[in-house]
Scaffold this active site. Structure first.
Site, PDB file in Angstrom:
ATOM      1  N   GLU A 130      17.130  35.406  26.712  1.00  0.00           N
ATOM      2  CA  GLU A 130      16.975  36.423  27.741  1.00  0.00           C
ATOM      3  C   GLU A 130      18.295  36.614  28.462  1.00  0.00           C
ATOM      4  O   GLU A 130      19.261  35.879  28.216  1.00  0.00           O
ATOM      5  CB  GLU A 130      15.848  36.049  28.717  1.00  0.00           C
ATOM      6  CG  GLU A 130      14.477  36.030  28.059  1.00  0.00           C
ATOM      7  CD  GLU A 130      13.363  35.649  29.013  1.00  0.00           C
ATOM      8  OE1 GLU A 130      13.644  35.503  30.217  1.00  0.00           O
ATOM      9  OE2 GLU A 130      12.230  35.498  28.557  1.00  0.00           O
ATOM     10  N   HIS A 251      13.779  42.821  39.831  1.00  0.00           N
ATOM     11  CA  HIS A 251      13.711  42.883  38.376  1.00  0.00           C
ATOM     12  C   HIS A 251      14.131  44.282  37.936  1.00  0.00           C
ATOM     13  O   HIS A 251      13.626  45.285  38.456  1.00  0.00           O
ATOM     14  CB  HIS A 251      12.297  42.581  37.873  1.00  0.00           C
ATOM     15  CG  HIS A 251      12.279  42.212  36.420  1.00  0.00           C
ATOM     16  ND1 HIS A 251      12.508  43.130  35.419  1.00  0.00           N
ATOM     17  CD2 HIS A 251      12.087  41.028  35.803  1.00  0.00           C
ATOM     18  CE1 HIS A 251      12.449  42.518  34.252  1.00  0.00           C
ATOM     19  NE2 HIS A 251      12.200  41.241  34.458  1.00  0.00           N
ATOM     20  N   ARG A 300      20.346  39.599  35.758  1.00  0.00           N
ATOM     21  CA  ARG A 300      19.457  40.614  36.332  1.00  0.00           C
ATOM     22  C   ARG A 300      20.105  41.432  37.442  1.00  0.00           C
ATOM     23  O   ARG A 300      19.883  42.638  37.542  1.00  0.00           O
ATOM     24  CB  ARG A 300      18.190  39.940  36.856  1.00  0.00           C
ATOM     25  CG  ARG A 300      17.269  39.494  35.739  1.00  0.00           C
ATOM     26  CD  ARG A 300      16.052  38.800  36.274  1.00  0.00           C
ATOM     27  NE  ARG A 300      15.154  38.476  35.172  1.00  0.00           N
ATOM     28  CZ  ARG A 300      14.043  37.751  35.325  1.00  0.00           C
ATOM     29  NH1 ARG A 300      13.725  37.295  36.501  1.00  0.00           N
ATOM     30  NH2 ARG A 300      13.277  37.496  34.291  1.00  0.00           N
ATOM     31  N   HIS A 361      11.233  41.187  42.919  1.00  0.00           N
ATOM     32  CA  HIS A 361      10.668  40.308  41.905  1.00  0.00           C
ATOM     33  C   HIS A 361      10.643  38.838  42.311  1.00  0.00           C
ATOM     34  O   HIS A 361       9.609  38.189  42.202  1.00  0.00           O
ATOM     35  CB  HIS A 361      11.466  40.471  40.608  1.00  0.00           C
ATOM     36  CG  HIS A 361      10.959  39.672  39.458  1.00  0.00           C
ATOM     37  ND1 HIS A 361       9.667  39.778  38.986  1.00  0.00           N
ATOM     38  CD2 HIS A 361      11.566  38.744  38.681  1.00  0.00           C
ATOM     39  CE1 HIS A 361       9.504  38.955  37.962  1.00  0.00           C
ATOM     40  NE2 HIS A 361      10.623  38.306  37.763  1.00  0.00           N
ATOM     41  N   ARG A 396      18.841  34.151  40.446  1.00  0.00           N
ATOM     42  CA  ARG A 396      18.159  33.269  39.486  1.00  0.00           C
ATOM     43  C   ARG A 396      18.458  33.681  38.045  1.00  0.00           C
ATOM     44  O   ARG A 396      18.411  34.851  37.694  1.00  0.00           O
ATOM     45  CB  ARG A 396      16.647  33.336  39.727  1.00  0.00           C
ATOM     46  CG  ARG A 396      15.807  32.585  38.707  1.00  0.00           C
ATOM     47  CD  ARG A 396      14.339  32.778  38.993  1.00  0.00           C
ATOM     48  NE  ARG A 396      13.939  34.160  38.791  1.00  0.00           N
ATOM     49  CZ  ARG A 396      13.126  34.566  37.814  1.00  0.00           C
ATOM     50  NH1 ARG A 396      12.655  33.699  36.939  1.00  0.00           N
ATOM     51  NH2 ARG A 396      12.786  35.830  37.712  1.00  0.00           N
TER      52      ARG A 396
END
Length: 851
Positions: A130, A251, A300, A361, A396
């Site tokens: 990811e 997100h 992100r 998110h 994160r």
């Protein structure tokens, strides 16, 4: 300004329940903690309080997965580096080290509890990638239903443990503290009918917040409706420190359902991009290339900012995620949940791009904890999204959140068992009560989305602050109820978040200030700690400091230049040393040295040869000692390649005694291994002295050590063969079989790579002439006898270089070299050389620290 309530207005508790530990929340963090505590404490009793049903909450919505080092080619050091990069300078490196080293075992225990993750046809875990990860290390369940499977397994395990009691539909209100200020329980309100309706008290020696996030503070979020920041608000009212709350991750790819859609929005997992989906604008053009080296798989915050910029540039409401090339079968197999949700909303991702836009998110900040989950209020712990362990920094890394819940929940469980506490008697702290009118909730959310969301500025944040101040005042009496308690919690969190975002005058991670677009490490590589006091919210700056333990080194310029001159990349070496120290220290400390050596004691130590040999790796040893937190100086008494005798001093080092002994084993591991290779190489070189033959190595090296091991061969007087499969072609018997003959194999390589040198391995004399005819520059004679070698030398007559390999020993080396071959290839030099015995001897120690 009306003050933020420091206690929620609520009826007095009408009932009481007792346990050893009260856990607020039933997601991955809360249930893991409860299960692990009962495993470690045979008589322990846990009360789990959950706001909805046991299976509700944010965990079950997690589509992505859990990141952990399970691939043999992956390392904790690489996971650590990816996490630090995503955290943009504010991660607590020791906390991250704990996460990446303890994570794999914690994940295995989750699987032992019944969680079933996706596997391939061989039964191996399917590992995917990811955004922000440079390795495949994400495990999934049901393609995109990881959270649901984790929640299912944990709920089943908790239901099977009679010492775990659960109270559902219960909202935790405020912390109970005894006369010493220690947590001794919570008040809570249970919605429904039964013996525990209304407000009650749960008494325990410890309270653990595992209540999840605060996404509902925004108008559009991926969080469920229960995520109203209750844990953070409760902690603030209890006097705990909340850290880095301004870092809210948006997100980047949330299903866009129209400008009037609010509340929880469907998530389109980052794993979709991990599998090859790309972001496109309204014209169908990709726009992530050139934004970041990982393009659509960038962290992100980078992707969310890029999408927001594109939306602003084009005036559109959203962009699109294009995964049409997946096809129906892949969508059904890999992302069945996302496929179903999209189709429910009239979008078919098999045939059309998915409209997406960023939405709130994940909160990277939260209630500040140490490495055992302890907050600044004694007896109060926190883990999961509600906590700020230091793992996430300013942003994160994808799929680290579920892992964090596992790891730090288990750490809290261990701490609770090691230091059990009896609950004291609660006392009234006299804090003023209050409530916020629940009708202000949508107004709070809309203002937060407009002014404190992905895009922030001083002007927008001031506007939000004014709106929040207005929401604190209400012209009517507010009745205590779930809606008013939640509204109060949301407003408390919103005020703290907006205040911290206003305070931080830079752009970093998920905090993007339009009026301060640059990252400013000089002024802002620090944390903002928020507390709720009598006069209101207070912001304090805390310098970003590493916890005790080893820290990343920066090599002096001259040492970096020396290593580069030896063919060793200094950055790669530092990464290797960090990995070795991770294995040794697991992010913590040398407990023996910490217990036995005064913190300020200094020492002088000698690195001494215990046997005769050849030394190699002194610069590497110096690089290891550069990791000493207190600093180490060194003086070399020998140089790499020197013959040394038993008792010779190779290097002298000075520094804190604990630093020297903590780093001793890692430093010696490198030095003794490399010196062993150099020593063995020198024996072979001595054995062929007087001939023209050279001793050289092979690719039989240990993973990650090839460059260093080949350097050690050179220190011993040998030469290097290929560094890898990329820098020369070597045609062996299996290539000949696959190509249909040696000539065919040779021509195929020459056509494909006309500029590369070509070597050919033969095992019979009659294979030599055809190879020569094709133009081979080097022929490797595999397992030839001395007589066959002599014949091959005569046949070749200088038309190609010759190497002898296979079956060589030190006893036969001279005879083989005398045949006239150019090289003797000895794989055992790097593969199985015995270490040279070298030790570190302390010879002076001074408690005064004066050395």
């Amino acid at each position: 300004m009306v003050a933020i309530p420091r206690r929620l207005t609520a009826p007095a508790p009408g009932w009481t329940v007792h346990a050893d530990v009260v856990v607020i929340g039933s997601g991955i963090a809360g249930l893991t903690l409860a299960l692990r505590y009962t495993e470690l404490s045979p008589e322990g009793k846990v009360l789990v309080v959950t706001k909805d049903t046991l299976s509700a909450g944010s965990t079950r919505w997690a589509q992505g997965g859990i990141a952990a080092v399970l691939d043999p080619e992956d390392t904790p050091g690489e996971h650590l580096r990816d996490t630090l990069v995503a955290g943009v300078g504010l991660c607590d490196e020791e906390a991250v080290r704990v996460l990446v080293t303890e994570g794999p075992d914690a994940l295995r225990r989750l699987m032992d509890r019944g969680a079933r993750f996706d596997r391939d046809a061989r039964g191996e875990l399917q590992l995917t990638r990811e955004g922000g990860h440079r390795r495949n290390r994400i495990v999934h369940a049901g393609g995109d239903a990881t959270g649901a499977e984790v929640q299912r397994a944990l709920v089943a395990a908790a239901a099977a443990e009679p010492r775990i009691e659960v109270i559902e539909h219960a909202l935790a209100l405020d912390l109970l503290k005894d006369g010493d200020g220690r947590a001794c329980g919570v008040t809570l309100h249970v919605m429904g009918e039964g013996a525990r309706d209304g407000v009650g008290a749960a008494r325990a020696g410890a309270v653990v917040l595992a209540s999840g996030g605060m996404g509902q503070v925004y108008a559009s979020t991926t969080n469920p409706v229960v995520s109203t920041g209750d844990g953070v608000a409760l902690a603030l009212r209890a006097g705990a420190v909340v850290r880095d709350i301004e870092f809210v991750q948006f997100h980047p790819t949330v299903l866009w359902l129209g400008e009037d859609s609010t509340g929880q929005q469907p998530l389109v997992s980052e794993a979709v991009r991990g599998e090859g989906a790309v972001l496109i604008d309204a014209d169908g053009e990709r726009f992530m290339h050139g934004v970041h080296e990982l393009a659509d798989l960038a962290p992100r915050d980078v992707v969310a900012k890029a999408i927001t910029r594109k939306i602003r540039e084009t005036g559109a409401d959203h962009v699109h995620l294009d995964a049409r090339h997946f096809g129906e079968e892949k969508w059904r197999a890999r992302f069945p949940t996302i496929l179903a949700v999209c189709r429910e909303h009239g979008i078919d991702p098999v045939t059309e791009p998915i409209p997406v836009a960023p939405a709130a998110h994940y909160a990277s900040g939260g209630v500040r904890t140490d490495l055992r989950g302890r907050t600044t209020v004694p007896g109060l712990y926190a883990c999961g999204e509600v906590a700020c362990t230091g793992v996430h920094g300013a942003n994160r890394l994808a799929s680290n959140s579920l892992l964090e819940g596992l790891v730090f929940a288990e750490r809290i469980a261990r701490d609770l068992v090691a230091a059990p506490a009896e609950p004291g008697e609660p006392v009234d702290d006299g804090h003023p009560e209050g409530l916020v009118d629940p009708r202000t909730r949508p107004r709070i959310q809309n203002h937060m989305s407009r002014g404190a969301g992905v895009l922030r500025s001083d002007r927008s944040l001031i506007d939000v602050s004014r709106a929040l101040s207005g929401a604190l005042w209400t012209p009517v009496a507010v009745e205590p109820c779930t809606e008013s308690w939640e509204a109060t919690n949301l407003l408390t969190v919103a005020c703290a978040l907006t205040g911290a975002a206003t305070e931080r005058h830079e752009t970093r991670g998920s905090h993007w200030r339009e009026d301060h677009p640059a990252r400013d490490d000089h002024h802002w590589r620090s944390h903002i700690d928020v507390t709720l006091e009598e006069e209101g919210l207070f912001m304090r700056h805390a310098a970003h400091e590493e916890r005790p333990g080893h820290r990343p080194a920066e090599l002096p310029e001259e040492l970096s230049a020396e290593l580069a001159g030896l063919g060793v990349d200094p950055a790669r070496l530092l990464a290797l040393v960090n990995e070795a120290l991770t294995e040794d220290l697991a992010g913590l400390r040398d407990v023996t040295s910490a217990a036995t050596i005064p913190a300020d004691q200094t020492a002088v130590a000698d690195v001494v040869a215990r046997a005769d040999g050849v030394v190699a790796g002194l610069a590497v040893m110096e690089a290891v000692f550069r990791h000493a937190p207190g600093g180490v100086t060194d003086e070399r008494r020998a140089k790499d390649g020197d013959r040394v005798a038993r008792g010779d001093v190779l290097m002298t080092v000075r520094g804190l005694t604990a630093d020297l002994l903590t780093l001793e084993r890692t430093a010696l591991n490198f030095l003794t291994h490399l010196s062993g290779i150099a020593t063995l190489t020198r024996r072979w070189v001595d054995a062929v002295a007087g001939t023209t033959a050279r001793i050289r190595d092979s690719r039989k090296t240990l993973p990650g050590l090839r460059v260093l091991e080949k350097y050690a061969v050179r220190c011993g007087g040998g030469v290097n063969h290929r560094m890898g499969l990329h820098d020369a072609a070597l045609i062996k018997d299996n290539h000949v079989v696959a190509a249909g003959g040696v000539a065919e194999a040779f021509r195929a390589v020459r056509r494909a790579y006309p500029d590369l040198p070509i070597e050919v391995e033969v095992d019979r004399i009659d294979q030599i002439e055809p190879v020569l005819a094709e133009g081979a520059e080097e022929i490797l004679l595999d397992n030839f006898t001395v007589e066959q070698l002599a014949e091959a030398v005569r046949l070749v007559d200088g038309r190609a270089r010759l190497e002898s390999s296979g079956g060589l020993t030190l006893d036969t080396a001279a005879a083989v070299a005398a045949t006239g071959v150019d090289y003797l290839a000895v794989g055992g030099l790097t593969h199985s050389a015995p270490a040279l015995d070298i030790a570190l001897d302390l010879r002076e120690a001074d408690r005064s620290g004066a050395l």
